[in-house]
Design an enzyme around this catalytic site. Structure first.
Site, mmCIF file in Angstrom:
data_model
loop_
_atom_site.group_PDB
_atom_site.id
_atom_site.type_symbol
_atom_site.label_atom_id
_atom_site.label_comp_id
_atom_site.label_asym_id
_atom_site.label_seq_id
_atom_site.Cartn_x
_atom_site.Cartn_y
_atom_site.Cartn_z
ATOM 1 N N GLY A 115 -14.575 5.372 3.245
ATOM 2 C CA GLY A 115 -13.134 5.468 3.365
ATOM 3 C C GLY A 115 -12.598 6.456 2.337
ATOM 4 O O GLY A 115 -13.269 6.784 1.355
ATOM 5 N N CYS A 116 -11.386 6.935 2.570
ATOM 6 C CA CYS A 116 -10.808 7.919 1.648
ATOM 7 C C CYS A 116 -10.521 7.314 0.275
ATOM 8 O O CYS A 116 -10.850 7.911 -0.758
ATOM 9 C CB CYS A 116 -9.545 8.532 2.248
ATOM 10 S SG CYS A 116 -8.289 7.343 2.784
ATOM 11 N N TRP A 117 -9.933 6.127 0.249
ATOM 12 C CA TRP A 117 -9.664 5.475 -1.035
ATOM 13 C C TRP A 117 -10.944 5.173 -1.799
ATOM 14 O O TRP A 117 -11.047 5.471 -2.999
ATOM 15 C CB TRP A 117 -8.863 4.191 -0.811
ATOM 16 C CG TRP A 117 -7.439 4.387 -0.435
ATOM 17 C CD1 TRP A 117 -6.886 4.271 0.821
ATOM 18 C CD2 TRP A 117 -6.350 4.729 -1.296
ATOM 19 N NE1 TRP A 117 -5.539 4.512 0.777
ATOM 20 C CE2 TRP A 117 -5.180 4.789 -0.513
ATOM 21 C CE3 TRP A 117 -6.257 4.977 -2.664
ATOM 22 C CZ2 TRP A 117 -3.926 5.090 -1.044
ATOM 23 C CZ3 TRP A 117 -5.010 5.273 -3.203
ATOM 24 C CH2 TRP A 117 -3.866 5.339 -2.396
ATOM 25 N N PRO A 118 -11.962 4.568 -1.159
ATOM 26 C CA PRO A 118 -13.208 4.306 -1.881
ATOM 27 C C PRO A 118 -13.878 5.575 -2.407
ATOM 28 O O PRO A 118 -14.539 5.542 -3.446
ATOM 29 C CB PRO A 118 -14.086 3.618 -0.823
ATOM 30 C CG PRO A 118 -13.111 2.955 0.076
ATOM 31 C CD PRO A 118 -11.965 3.925 0.176
ATOM 32 N N THR A 119 -13.715 6.703 -1.714
ATOM 33 C CA THR A 119 -14.319 7.945 -2.199
ATOM 34 C C THR A 119 -13.815 8.290 -3.587
ATOM 35 O O THR A 119 -14.594 8.570 -4.508
ATOM 36 C CB THR A 119 -14.035 9.098 -1.216
ATOM 37 O OG1 THR A 119 -14.690 8.826 0.032
ATOM 38 C CG2 THR A 119 -14.530 10.422 -1.766
#
Length: 314
Positions: A115-119
């Site tokens: 996901g973008c946030w976890p990246t």
């Protein structure tokens, strides 16, 4: 050797961005379905099984169904949905996660795009856990803001509708059960769920992810320079992830949501005060780039044995 690629869900936001990154690459041959056949199960099954690599840009349930339609042991899958990010048998598609992970990806048949946030979160936190600077049982908080394209077609329509944007800045995930939290915890190595406080901004793309740390409370009382050194060492030589020097960061007064623009780069910053014993770790990325399509193409390159940055916007 030419690799046959099928993007299932290629007309969505992420799928369109992936298509743009692989268009015109002679080492890749794109399998396409016309409008009439995109939802035809038999046509999709044929395309899924004809591909060397499939990229799924689908809702979670549809992604699971697509995987079930693959009946050979040759086709490799990159799933951009949330469906398989913590599933057994799937490799997490963040090549920079830790030493040796890129090699693990290269051998995988099933890859779950992050996901973008976890990246942004993992890029900041995982090296600190590996270095022993951040204890695995530490209560970690992560916040930030993302462009509304991260919410897909429904949120894009909401912000670009005739009535205008609903807000300039809107916190969400207020129930503390966001779908990205499980992958944040698992791949960071933290024993407890991070407290995640996301928000959406009235901007189409771009995002900022921030992890604040009370260094004076951490075991060993690490310095700002120690935190920076761990991050700089983790991404040394990377063409995708950069860590700003402490000198450059100290001269900054802001980090814009659009800092990396519409690219596939990931920029990290360490802002801190040795006097107060506090630090703010910040990641800037494009939610549609390294946060989605860029990561998928990077993983495709790794699976296909191609130059890792081929087709990326750097």
């Amino acid at each position: 050797m030419t690799q046959n690629i099928f993007i299932d869900g290629g007309v969505g936001t992420t799928g369109i961005e992936i298509n743009e990154r692989i268009a015109g690459r002679p080492e890749l041959s794109l399998i396409t379905l016309d409008e009439a056949k995109r939802k035809d199960a038999a046509a999709r099954r044929e395309a899924l099984n004809a591909a060397d690599v499939v990229i799924l840009c689908l809702p979670d349930d549809a992604a699971r169904e697509a995987v079930a339609l693959i009946d050979n042991d040759r086709t490799r899958v990159i799933d951009a949905s949330t469906a398989h990010r913590v599933a057994d048998g799937w490799t997490y598609g963040f090549a920079e996660l830790e030493p040796g992970h890129r090699e693990k990806l290269a051998e995988s048949r099933r890859v779950a795009n992050p996901g973008c946030w976890p990246t942004g979160f993992l890029a900041l936190v995982r090296p600190l856990v590996l270095a022993g600077l951040l204890p695995m049982d530490w209560p970690v908080t992560v916040s930030g803001a993302s462009g509304y394209s991260g919410g897909g077609k429904s949120m894009i329509a909401e912000y670009e509708g005739s009535e205008g944007a609903p807000s300039a800045f809107r916190p969400y995930g207020l129930g503390l059960g966001h779908k990205h939290i499980p992958e944040m915890q698992r791949y960071s190595g933290l024993q407890h769920l991070p407290l995640f406080a996301p928000a959406v901004a009235n901007a189409y793309r771009g995002m900022i992810v921030e992890v604040p740390l009370q260094l004076r409370a951490l075991p060993g009382t690490p310095r700002v320079a120690d935190i920076h050194a761990a991050l700089a060492a983790a991404y040394e030589g990377s063409a995708i992830v950069s860590v700003a020097s402490l000198e450059d960061s100290s001269a900054m007064t802001q980090v814009r949501l659009e800092h990396v623009g519409a690219t596939d780069r990931l920029a990290l910053f360490v802002f801190g005060s040795e006097e107060s014993g506090q630090a703010r770790l910040v990641a800037a990325l494009d939610n549609l780039g390294k946060g989605a399509a860029g990561a998928a193409v990077q993983n495709l390159n790794i699976l296909a044995g191609l130059p890792e940055t081929a087709g990326l916007r750097l």
